[in-house]
Scaffold this motif. Sequence first.
Motif, PDB file in Angstrom:
ATOM      1  N   SER A 162      -4.086  -1.008  -0.104  1.00  0.00           N
ATOM      2  CA  SER A 162      -4.756  -1.617  -1.258  1.00  0.00           C
ATOM      3  C   SER A 162      -4.548  -0.812  -2.537  1.00  0.00           C
ATOM      4  O   SER A 162      -4.534  -1.371  -3.638  1.00  0.00           O
ATOM      5  CB  SER A 162      -6.252  -1.782  -0.978  1.00  0.00           C
TER       6      SER A 162
ATOM      7  N   ARG B 203      -4.714  -7.973  -4.799  1.00  0.00           N
ATOM      8  CA  ARG B 203      -5.739  -7.747  -3.775  1.00  0.00           C
ATOM      9  C   ARG B 203      -6.635  -8.958  -3.624  1.00  0.00           C
ATOM     10  O   ARG B 203      -6.975  -9.362  -2.507  1.00  0.00           O
ATOM     11  CB  ARG B 203      -6.578  -6.506  -4.111  1.00  0.00           C
TER      12      ARG B 203
ATOM     13  N   VAL C 128      -7.738  -3.720   2.069  1.00  0.00           N
ATOM     14  CA  VAL C 128      -7.871  -4.739   1.018  1.00  0.00           C
ATOM     15  C   VAL C 128      -9.269  -5.352   1.048  1.00  0.00           C
ATOM     16  O   VAL C 128      -9.930  -5.483   0.007  1.00  0.00           O
ATOM     17  CB  VAL C 128      -6.797  -5.832   1.184  1.00  0.00           C
TER      18      VAL C 128
END
Length: 207
Positions: free
Chosen positions: A52, A60, A147
């Motif tokens: 992420s 994201r 994420v």
Amino acid sequence: MTDFSLEKAAMARGCTAVCGCDEAGAGPLMGPVYAAAVILPVDGCIPGLDDSKKLTEKKREALFDVICQQAAAWAVASVSAEEIDATDILSARMKAMQLAIDALAIPADYALIDGNRDHGRSSAITTPHETVVGGDGRSASIAAASVLAKVSRDRYVCRVLDPLYPQYQFAKHKGYGTKLHYAMLDRYGPCPEHRMSFLTKWKERRT
């Protein structure tokens, strides 16, 4: 690049539900720490999935929905700033990750944990597991968890905490120790969402 080699290796040893787990928000001066656990189909593919931290906020956000749709199971959990202060950030991270694992609709019989730590003073990962250094860049399921954890925390900070405490401009810095954040602390002092255990140097500077 992330792939399913670690997941497949665990399944070759007899595991049937392998989750990846990661946390977000260990470093900020305020707010909860978040964690996510994700079980992905090992024959699936999520284009663009990566750690992420290497993705833009827009990417994201787009991946969040794709991961939730494609995952066999996923869950997000958090531990409050108050509990971080009462214990320690490492214990809070471990507790959040185990809470996320425990919340999976499909019970995980093995977990891939990002990093090199699996216990703190008061909390530990209890699901059978292995730690994976740099896991969010190696394992697809850990990347997916990174994420979900990051987006979930950012949404909470921006949609809940920022409106509650607009003077700190949390949406701009997400609680990290930026120049702006420290300037707002100097002006207004800490709010109930600040982690006082993270503000010792700031307090010393003001005395």
